[in-house]
Scaffold this active site. Structure first.
Site, mmCIF file in Angstrom:
data_model
loop_
_atom_site.group_PDB
_atom_site.id
_atom_site.type_symbol
_atom_site.label_atom_id
_atom_site.label_comp_id
_atom_site.label_asym_id
_atom_site.label_seq_id
_atom_site.Cartn_x
_atom_site.Cartn_y
_atom_site.Cartn_z
ATOM 1 N N ILE A 154 0.836 -1.210 0.000
ATOM 2 C CA ILE A 154 0.000 0.000 0.000
ATOM 3 C C ILE A 154 0.863 1.248 0.000
ATOM 4 O O ILE A 154 0.608 2.200 -0.753
ATOM 5 C CB ILE A 154 -0.952 -0.014 1.214
ATOM 6 C CG1 ILE A 154 -1.937 -1.181 1.086
ATOM 7 C CG2 ILE A 154 -1.700 1.314 1.332
ATOM 8 C CD1 ILE A 154 -2.801 -1.404 2.310
ATOM 9 N N ASP A 173 11.736 2.708 5.729
ATOM 10 C CA ASP A 173 11.337 1.306 5.786
ATOM 11 C C ASP A 173 12.615 0.499 5.933
ATOM 12 O O ASP A 173 13.419 0.433 5.007
ATOM 13 C CB ASP A 173 10.593 0.903 4.503
ATOM 14 C CG ASP A 173 10.023 -0.505 4.573
ATOM 15 O OD1 ASP A 173 10.654 -1.353 5.241
ATOM 16 O OD2 ASP A 173 8.967 -0.766 3.956
ATOM 17 N N CYS A 232 -3.907 5.908 7.785
ATOM 18 C CA CYS A 232 -4.959 5.025 7.277
ATOM 19 C C CYS A 232 -4.508 3.571 7.382
ATOM 20 O O CYS A 232 -5.014 2.706 6.653
ATOM 21 C CB CYS A 232 -5.296 5.364 5.829
ATOM 22 S SG CYS A 232 -6.035 6.984 5.597
ATOM 23 N N GLU A 263 -11.292 0.763 18.540
ATOM 24 C CA GLU A 263 -12.378 0.832 17.556
ATOM 25 C C GLU A 263 -13.490 -0.124 17.964
ATOM 26 O O GLU A 263 -13.229 -1.201 18.499
ATOM 27 C CB GLU A 263 -11.850 0.478 16.156
ATOM 28 C CG GLU A 263 -10.864 1.494 15.621
ATOM 29 C CD GLU A 263 -10.444 1.204 14.171
ATOM 30 O OE1 GLU A 263 -10.983 0.243 13.567
ATOM 31 O OE2 GLU A 263 -9.598 1.932 13.639
ATOM 32 N N HIS A 281 -12.785 4.083 9.653
ATOM 33 C CA HIS A 281 -12.096 2.933 9.069
ATOM 34 C C HIS A 281 -12.687 2.577 7.700
ATOM 35 O O HIS A 281 -13.170 1.459 7.462
ATOM 36 C CB HIS A 281 -12.172 1.715 9.996
ATOM 37 C CG HIS A 281 -10.997 0.776 9.828
ATOM 38 N ND1 HIS A 281 -10.417 0.125 10.885
ATOM 39 C CD2 HIS A 281 -10.310 0.388 8.729
ATOM 40 C CE1 HIS A 281 -9.418 -0.627 10.443
ATOM 41 N NE2 HIS A 281 -9.338 -0.497 9.131
ATOM 42 N N ALA A 284 -10.975 0.356 3.059
ATOM 43 C CA ALA A 284 -11.312 -0.652 2.044
ATOM 44 C C ALA A 284 -12.750 -0.516 1.554
ATOM 45 O O ALA A 284 -13.248 -1.389 0.850
ATOM 46 C CB ALA A 284 -11.095 -2.050 2.613
#
Length: 531
Positions: A154, A173, A232, A263, A281, A284
């Protein structure tokens, strides 16, 4: 006879047609998953079960599923499937981890636009009949520096989209190689440099012990004044309370969050603050993503039922039942070797070399490779499995090589795993004894004989007197019991190692006490899945 699949949740007609076009018999009953008794009654007829989240695949359901070979979950989460029970039953559980990648990346970009131009607040103000044109002064994305924390699947898409917006993209990373970064068109940096340079920061990493609160109060303070932060990915990556204070002080100019530490998020320190965009959320939540995962699960299940190919399996490698009986202990060893190397490696991995010697060299090396690679990758991405691990490795530009040879050592068979980074090579070898238990037999070229436990402690030091006593006293004083103690050395007075199998994980205070003695060049706690 054609395999038979039950679709017990809502999947698109296009996905159902994929089964039919591939020659798989399919019963499409999208409401059946909510009827536990009816599902229990009919499940024995089917080779495959395609579901979303409504169907609950319990141990009781699996016990009645005498013909079931594969469960396919259209989506990522498999909380509604009893995976241990499925594994025991010999049922493969698949998901579709990459079906919503574009959608989630686009949501992050949308949130970045929203916080840059204060769109939600401006919309609310205008709906209220106010014309506060001078109140909402935004900033352009053009020519700004975007700091991407996590440049995997992503995160890589976000990098690509940001470059299209003519942003300058820097990425942190630990497993991103310089070559891969160059191919992506981004600049690889360390976290502190990213914090100091980025005008916008977006997070795209899984939540692990290493990434939890990666944007802590201290790191937020290191960030460039006026930065805007987008999350996100996962709740818990950012200290929400610390971010709220930074927003109030003006150090952070804005934030956009789709995920929260708790959540459903009915309360958060970020709520009701100016220039904070929040969504429930929705990463997706697009029709395309839902369609993509449905199509993918139909393709994956058809491939397995018709050809035996396995994609995105969560609970077993692509081996036959006969192979699994023989390979089980060796597959566990491969995972342990990978887990050791992964936990010991903090630099980008360039190559993974696996040597198979003797009896193990005649086994399904592809499956063993997947187990070793998954063990390495799980150190930074716990969602990786034995099927997706090679894909992730390829995406990161990691070269995989395998060597197999006839018996060349004192053991009937052994495996040696070598991880190559830009700075060093790290190797570890192991074997399986006649009792079926994996053992470590060599680390850094030093011979040992170490039983593998859930909690272990690895130390390196010079070969001098007093090491055993120091380890024993320090752990004993902390109430940590040593189940097994293994020592090894390259030669008298040279490099030495110790590998301790402990009854519990050593606390940070214990590790610091060992480091404070000055006798150890490395003190590293390790965790292994020995279930």
């Amino acid at each position: 006879m054609a395999p038979k699949v039950l679709v017990s949740d809502k999947l698109s007609e296009t996905a159902v047609q994929i089964f039919r076009d591939r020659g798989v018999e399919v019963d499409f009953e999208p409401g059946l998953g909510k009827d536990k008794d009816r599902l229990l009654e009919v499940i024995g007829q089917y080779d495959g079960l395609a579901i979303r989240s409504a169907t609950k695949v319990t141990e009781k359901i699996l016990a009645a599923a005498d013909n079931l070979k594969v469960i396919g979950r259209a989506g990522i989460g498999v909380d509604n499937v009893d995976i241990p029970a499925a594994s025991k039953k010999g049922v493969i559980v698949m998901n579709t981890p990459f079906g919503n990648s574009v959608t989630t990346a686009e949501h992050a970009i949308a949130m970045m636009f929203a916080v840059a131009r204060q769109l939600p607040e401006a919309s609310t103000s205008t709906h209220d009949g106010k014309w506060e044109k001078n109140r909402f002064m935004g900033v352009e994305l053009f020519n700004k520096t975007l700091g991407v924390i996590g440049a995997g699947n992503i995160g890589g898409i976000v990098c690509d989209r940001a470059l299209g917006l003519h942003m300058k993209v820097i990425a942190y990373d630990p497993f991103l190689s310089e070559e891969r970064a160059k191919a992506m068109g981004v600049t690889k940096v360390e976290l502190d440099e990213l914090l100091a340079r980025a005008d916008f920061i977006t997070l795209h990493v899984p939540l692990t012990d290493k990434t939890r609160n990666i944007l802590s109060a201290d790191n937020i303070a290191k960030a460039k004044r006026g930065v805007r932060i987008i999350n996100c990915a996962r709740g818990g990556l950012v200290d929400e309370a610390a971010l709220a204070e930074a927003l109030k002080s003006g150090h952070v100019a804005g934030a956009a969050f789709d995920v929260f530490e708790t959540e459903p998020a009915t309360a958060s320190p970020l709520f009701h603050l100016p220039n904070v965009v929040v969504t429930p959320h929705l990463g997706a939540a697009t029709t395309e993503a839902q369609e993509n995962v449905a199509l993918q699960v139909a393709e994956q299940m058809s491939d397995y039922l018709l050809t035996g190919a396995v994609q995105n399996a969560l609970n077993m490698p692509s081996v036959t039942a006969e192979e699994a009986a023989v390979m089980g202990p060796w597959l566990k060893l491969a995972q342990h070797l990978g887990a050791f190397a992964g936990q010991m490696t903090d630099e980008p991995v360039k190559a993974i070399n696996i040597l198979y010697d003797g009896t193990v060299a005649k086994m399904n090396l592809e499956a063993l490779n997947c187990g070793a690679i998954a063990g390495i990758m799980k150190a930074t991405n716990p969602d990786v499995n034995m099927v997706s691990a090679p894909v992730v490795a390829r995406e990161r530009g990691i070269q995989i090589s395998t060597t197999h040879q006839e018996k060349g050592g004192v053991f009937d068979g052994y495996m040696k795993l070598t991880v190559v980074t830009g700075k060093r090579e790290r190797s570890i070898a192991g074997t399986v004894f006649s009792d079926g238990k994996p053992r470590f037999i060599q680390i850094k070229g030093i011979n040992i004989d170490a039983e593998i436990g859930a909690h272990m402690l690895y130390t390196t030091n010079e070969d001098v007197p007093g090491i055993i006593g120091t380890l024993g006293h320090t752990l004993g004083d902390a109430g940590v019991n040593i189940a097994n103690f293994t020592l090894g050395r390259a030669g008298q007075g040279g490099d030495a190692i110790a590998l301790l199998y402990l009854d519990e994980a050593p606390k940070v205070e214990v590790l610091r006490a060992l480091e404070a003695t000055g006798k150890f060049s490395q003190v590293k706690p390790l965790v292994f899945d020995v279930a």
